[in-house]
Enzyme design. Structure first.
Site, PDB file in Angstrom:
ATOM      1  N   HIS A 136     -72.011 -32.375 -10.115  1.00 26.82           N
ATOM      2  CA  HIS A 136     -72.482 -31.257 -10.929  1.00 26.82           C
ATOM      3  C   HIS A 136     -72.719 -29.998 -10.114  1.00 26.82           C
ATOM      4  O   HIS A 136     -72.508 -28.892 -10.593  1.00 26.82           O
ATOM      5  CB  HIS A 136     -73.753 -31.661 -11.686  1.00 26.82           C
ATOM      6  CG  HIS A 136     -73.441 -32.467 -12.896  1.00 26.82           C
ATOM      7  ND1 HIS A 136     -74.158 -33.572 -13.269  1.00 26.82           N
ATOM      8  CD2 HIS A 136     -72.452 -32.339 -13.804  1.00 26.82           C
ATOM      9  CE1 HIS A 136     -73.633 -34.078 -14.366  1.00 26.82           C
ATOM     10  NE2 HIS A 136     -72.600 -33.350 -14.711  1.00 26.82           N
ATOM     11  N   ARG A 166     -64.141 -25.051 -29.614  1.00 23.61           N
ATOM     12  CA  ARG A 166     -64.289 -26.515 -29.626  1.00 23.61           C
ATOM     13  C   ARG A 166     -65.509 -26.889 -30.458  1.00 23.61           C
ATOM     14  O   ARG A 166     -66.629 -26.959 -29.929  1.00 23.61           O
ATOM     15  CB  ARG A 166     -64.455 -27.041 -28.201  1.00 23.61           C
ATOM     16  CG  ARG A 166     -63.240 -26.842 -27.304  1.00 23.61           C
ATOM     17  CD  ARG A 166     -63.536 -27.377 -25.900  1.00 23.61           C
ATOM     18  NE  ARG A 166     -62.486 -27.045 -24.967  1.00 23.61           N
ATOM     19  CZ  ARG A 166     -61.384 -27.780 -24.776  1.00 23.61           C
ATOM     20  NH1 ARG A 166     -61.217 -28.891 -25.449  1.00 23.61           N
ATOM     21  NH2 ARG A 166     -60.472 -27.402 -23.910  1.00 23.61           N
ATOM     22  N   ARG A 221     -61.192 -24.927 -34.176  1.00 23.62           N
ATOM     23  CA  ARG A 221     -60.488 -26.210 -34.256  1.00 23.62           C
ATOM     24  C   ARG A 221     -61.412 -27.164 -34.994  1.00 23.62           C
ATOM     25  O   ARG A 221     -62.583 -27.308 -34.618  1.00 23.62           O
ATOM     26  CB  ARG A 221     -60.215 -26.747 -32.845  1.00 23.62           C
ATOM     27  CG  ARG A 221     -59.721 -28.188 -32.905  1.00 23.62           C
ATOM     28  CD  ARG A 221     -59.271 -28.688 -31.564  1.00 23.62           C
ATOM     29  NE  ARG A 221     -60.380 -28.982 -30.684  1.00 23.62           N
ATOM     30  CZ  ARG A 221     -60.210 -29.412 -29.431  1.00 23.62           C
ATOM     31  NH1 ARG A 221     -58.991 -29.566 -28.939  1.00 23.62           N
ATOM     32  NH2 ARG A 221     -61.249 -29.670 -28.678  1.00 23.62           N
ATOM     33  N   GLU A 227     -49.878 -31.570 -30.131  1.00 19.27           N
ATOM     34  CA  GLU A 227     -50.326 -32.268 -28.921  1.00 19.27           C
ATOM     35  C   GLU A 227     -49.925 -33.736 -28.934  1.00 19.27           C
ATOM     36  O   GLU A 227     -50.319 -34.517 -28.076  1.00 19.27           O
ATOM     37  CB  GLU A 227     -51.833 -32.106 -28.731  1.00 19.27           C
ATOM     38  CG  GLU A 227     -52.682 -32.398 -29.945  1.00 19.27           C
ATOM     39  CD  GLU A 227     -54.171 -32.091 -29.727  1.00 19.27           C
ATOM     40  OE1 GLU A 227     -54.595 -31.886 -28.582  1.00 19.27           O
ATOM     41  OE2 GLU A 227     -54.905 -32.084 -30.728  1.00 19.27           O
ATOM     42  N   ASN A 253     -53.115 -30.565 -22.784  1.00 21.86           N
ATOM     43  CA  ASN A 253     -53.860 -31.652 -22.119  1.00 21.86           C
ATOM     44  C   ASN A 253     -53.468 -32.995 -22.728  1.00 21.86           C
ATOM     45  O   ASN A 253     -53.212 -33.962 -22.017  1.00 21.86           O
ATOM     46  CB  ASN A 253     -55.371 -31.468 -22.290  1.00 21.86           C
ATOM     47  CG  ASN A 253     -55.848 -30.109 -21.818  1.00 21.86           C
ATOM     48  OD1 ASN A 253     -55.142 -29.436 -21.091  1.00 21.86           O
ATOM     49  ND2 ASN A 253     -57.021 -29.706 -22.255  1.00 21.86           N
ATOM     50  N   ASP A 254     -53.444 -33.022 -24.041  1.00 20.52           N
ATOM     51  CA  ASP A 254     -53.062 -34.272 -24.709  1.00 20.52           C
ATOM     52  C   ASP A 254     -51.551 -34.462 -24.728  1.00 20.52           C
ATOM     53  O   ASP A 254     -51.062 -35.569 -24.529  1.00 20.52           O
ATOM     54  CB  ASP A 254     -53.600 -34.283 -26.149  1.00 20.52           C
ATOM     55  CG  ASP A 254     -55.037 -34.762 -26.187  1.00 20.52           C
ATOM     56  OD1 ASP A 254     -55.352 -35.732 -25.479  1.00 20.52           O
ATOM     57  OD2 ASP A 254     -55.839 -34.157 -26.904  1.00 20.52           O
ATOM     58  N   ARG A 314     -55.259 -39.350 -19.510  1.00 20.67           N
ATOM     59  CA  ARG A 314     -55.674 -38.147 -18.774  1.00 20.67           C
ATOM     60  C   ARG A 314     -56.973 -38.328 -18.001  1.00 20.67           C
ATOM     61  O   ARG A 314     -57.291 -37.530 -17.116  1.00 20.67           O
ATOM     62  CB  ARG A 314     -55.776 -36.951 -19.735  1.00 20.67           C
ATOM     63  CG  ARG A 314     -56.809 -37.109 -20.817  1.00 20.67           C
ATOM     64  CD  ARG A 314     -56.603 -36.080 -21.918  1.00 20.67           C
ATOM     65  NE  ARG A 314     -57.616 -35.039 -21.898  1.00 20.67           N
ATOM     66  CZ  ARG A 314     -57.808 -34.172 -22.883  1.00 20.67           C
ATOM     67  NH1 ARG A 314     -57.039 -34.207 -23.955  1.00 20.67           N
ATOM     68  NH2 ARG A 314     -58.746 -33.268 -22.815  1.00 20.67           N
ATOM     69  N   CYS A 343     -53.239 -23.684 -25.807  1.00 24.67           N
ATOM     70  CA  CYS A 343     -54.683 -23.658 -25.556  1.00 24.67           C
ATOM     71  C   CYS A 343     -55.127 -24.755 -24.604  1.00 24.67           C
ATOM     72  O   CYS A 343     -56.309 -24.884 -24.325  1.00 24.67           O
ATOM     73  CB  CYS A 343     -55.462 -23.715 -26.861  1.00 24.67           C
ATOM     74  SG  CYS A 343     -55.287 -25.285 -27.714  1.00 24.67           S
TER      75      CYS A 343
HETATM   76  C1  PEP Z   1     -55.549 -30.178 -25.415  1.00 29.96           C
HETATM   77  O1  PEP Z   1     -55.359 -31.347 -25.725  1.00 29.96           O
HETATM   78  O2  PEP Z   1     -54.781 -29.517 -24.680  1.00 29.96           O
HETATM   79  C2  PEP Z   1     -56.726 -29.449 -25.920  1.00 29.96           C
HETATM   80  C3  PEP Z   1     -56.825 -28.151 -25.836  1.00 29.96           C
HETATM   81  O3  PEP Z   1     -57.718 -30.155 -26.471  1.00 29.96           O
HETATM   82  P1  PEP Z   1     -58.700 -31.202 -25.756  1.00 29.96           P
HETATM   83  O4  PEP Z   1     -58.601 -31.004 -24.274  1.00 29.96           O
HETATM   84  O5  PEP Z   1     -60.044 -30.905 -26.314  1.00 29.96           O
HETATM   85  O6  PEP Z   1     -58.144 -32.510 -26.231  1.00 29.96           O
HETATM   86 MG    MG Z   2     -56.379 -32.243 -27.408  1.00 33.59          MG
END
Ligand code: PEP
Ligand code: MG
Length: 582
Positions: free
Chosen positions: A197, A304, A340, A437, A460-461, A471, A508
């Protein structure tokens, strides 16, 4: 500042925790607490009653600190102290202390310290970095309880004389917050890692930091000159005149560049050859809007909403959600806010979500919302009501195909109609988008694009599902590689589908705020990039100095590359060429 001519230069390598270069004298942080003595007691129950009082006082102290940090920094930093409050509620810990007092007949200070140390040792030896770094949190909280029992003042950093480099075995989040206040130049610790942290806080506080530096405490003496390179993870003790000269150049270059980047923070989002793009902010609550506006975000590309649920650790009411969303929309002052809808599940667990073998592939996001109208509808109502204060977009996470998009849209339209009956209408039409995603959504992007107003790509997903790499799993972390040609080609397909349907496409996920990736994403056809506010100035600067035709050429080359290494080489080559040409 001169290097110390009497002591040889020593170079120590650690983990780069927060970027930046700093050069100053060392301040050795003493982490000794009042010595705990062991003595026999007649009445163990009295000792346990003292513990209750100390726990209550510590709870109040942490709550106060949390409020201070939320005010001075932001809600995400303050949330660290929620984890501290949880340590105080740890039934196993308190149970063990209770047993120890009753069994041993010793004073509560001694028993509490013994058990706490056992916990700290267990966490400090864990293999998982994240869990290992929790040792500092437990040390922080249990130290506070001990201070209460001993009547000592809570731990504080200071007095640090001017801009010094703080050197410590490890730093607790409380101490790190104190460092910021004291205006230190940098900090280095012998323990800790990138996800501790204190390292996370250093990044958002903009304090250069290196952690996990083996042999640090033995190598540094008070008054030594330290050069901290937070990018290379390097600590140089008593740097030679040559080293200092090299770093003076590096520091100067970094400062000049930072000044140039910040000088363009308010300039339009236009490439060097005049093509418009849009940079937006990812935020988790209204308190982050100030950062977004300071970095001249054109709006919010990802709000978020699950943060509120996670913060409350409960399903929030429509009123609670409305209050938060409305504040965000008001603070955005006419810039669009993209909410979202609830993306809970996966690694974000809450309430009665059942345990699943594969939570990332399980009951998550829109899948859950479509089944639970009692959760989905109040959220949509809160969003539409907030939209009376300014422009709002809504996007649905984890859309896997057209049926889900249609169902989500239908429920949204019903809610909108219901509110219209109540006389509540949004200030501007609410645009509905799909997050792309999941690979199946990418493959049917053409159909999805015809039925929504915009796309937002959650890289990310998308990367984890495309490459079948969890991930959050450190064992396969090296396989989580966005440079994989499959990712680049999938992104191109998504943007092509959006363009064919005439709708805008944003990114995003984290790639959107990655300076290496931003030119490629625009070259592939993204219109907007949404990122954590701190990443915005650098990305804007880069894109303003790049030409759209060059970015397109980069995209063409990346689409033809056969391996992740080749793609990475291209991205790095582009960044270097750009740097030279500026
Ligand atoms: C993603 O999946 O890229 C995203 C923006 O959402 P999260 O990281 O909250 O799944
Ligand atoms: Mg996501």
């Amino acid at each position: 500042m001169q290097g110390n001519p009497h002591r040889a230069e020593v170079r120590l390598l650690g983990t780069a925790a927060a970027p930046g270069v700093a050069r100053a004298t060392a301040y050795l942080l003493q982490q000794g607490r009042t010595l705990v003595v062991r003595r026999r007691v007649d009445d163990p129950e009295r000792e346990l009653a003292r513990l209750e009082v100390a726990l209550a006082a510590t709870r109040a102290e942490i709550a106060q600190l949390r409020a201070d940090v939320a005010r001075k920094l932001n809600e995400s930093e303050a949330a660290i102290f929620d984890a501290h409050l949880l340590v105080l509620e740890d039934v196993a810990l308190i149970d063990e202390v209770t047993k120890e007092v009753r069994r041993s007949g010793y004073n509560i200070e001694h028993c509490f310290e013994t058990v706490a140390q056992r916990y700290i040792d267990i966490f400090a030896k864990m293999e998982d970095d994240f869990l290992r770094e929790r040792a500092a949190d437990i040390r922080d909280v249990t130290g506070r309880v001990l201070d209460q029992l001993l009547g000592a003042a809570p731990a504080e950093v200071g007095p640090v004389a001017g801009r010094q480099v703080v050197v410590a075995l490890d730093l607790t989040p409380t101490e790190t917050a104190g460092l910021h206040e004291a205006g230190v130049a940098a900090f280095v610790t012998e323990e800790g890692g990138r996800t501790s942290h204190s390292a996370i806080m250093a990044r958002s506080l903009d304090i250069p930091a290196v952690v996990g530096v083996k042999g640090l405490m033995a190598a540094v003496g008070a008054g030594d000159t330290l050069l901290v390179d937070g990018e290379a993870g390097l600590v140089i003790v008593n740097p030679s005149a040559e080293t200092l000269a090299t770093y003076l150049d590096k520091e100067q270059a970094l400062r000049t560049r930072r000044d140039r980047v910040m000088g363009e923070i308010a300039l339009p989002d236009t490439t060097a050859d005049g093509a418009a793009f849009g940079l937006l902010a990812n935020i988790g609550g209204p308190e982050e809007m100030e950062d977004a506006l300071r970095c001249h975000a054109r709006g919010v590309g990802l709000y978020r909403t699950e943060n509120l649920y996670l913060r409350l650790d409960a399903w929030p009411t429509e009123a609670e959600q409305f209050a938060e969303y409305a504040e965000a929309v008001r603070l955005a002052q006419g810039r669009p806010v993209t909410f979202r809808t609830l993306d809970i599940g996966g690694d974000k667990r809450l309430g009665d979500l059942s345990d699943e073998a594969n939570p990332f592939m399980g009951y998550r996001a829109v899948r859950m919302c479509l089944e639970r109208p009692e959760i989905f509808r109040p959220q949509l109502r809160a969003i539409v009501r907030a939209a009376t204060f300014g422009p709002v977009h809504v996007m649905f996470p984890m859309i896997s195909g057209i049926e889900e998009l249609r169902k989500a849209k239908e429920i949204f339209r019903q809610v909108e109609a219901e509110l219209a009956q109540e006389g509540i209408r949004s200030a501007a039409p609410i645009r509905l988008g799909a997050m792309i995603e999941i690979p199946s959504a990418a493959l049917v992007a053409a159909e999805l694009a015809r039925e929504c107003d915009f796309f937002s790509v959650g890289t990310n997903d998308l990367v984890q599902y495309l490459l079948a790499v969890d991930r959050g799993n450190r064992r396969v972390a090296t396989l989580y590689d966005p440079c994989h040609p499959a990712v680049v080609r999938t992104l191109a397909g998504i943007f092509r589908a959006a363009a064919a349907a005439g709708i805008p496409a944003a990114v995003c996920g984290e790639l959107g705020g990655d300076p290496l990736w931003a030119p490629l994403l625009l070259g592939l056809g993204a219109h907007e990039l949404s990122m954590t506010p701190a990443a915005l100035p650098e990305v804007r600067f880069l894109l303003r100095h790049a030409r759209r035709d060059e970015m397109r050429a980069l995209a063409e080359q990346a689409l033809a590359s056969a391996s992740a290494a080749a793609t990475r080489g291209l991205l790095q080559g582009f960044a270097t060429a750009q740097q030279k040409s500026r």
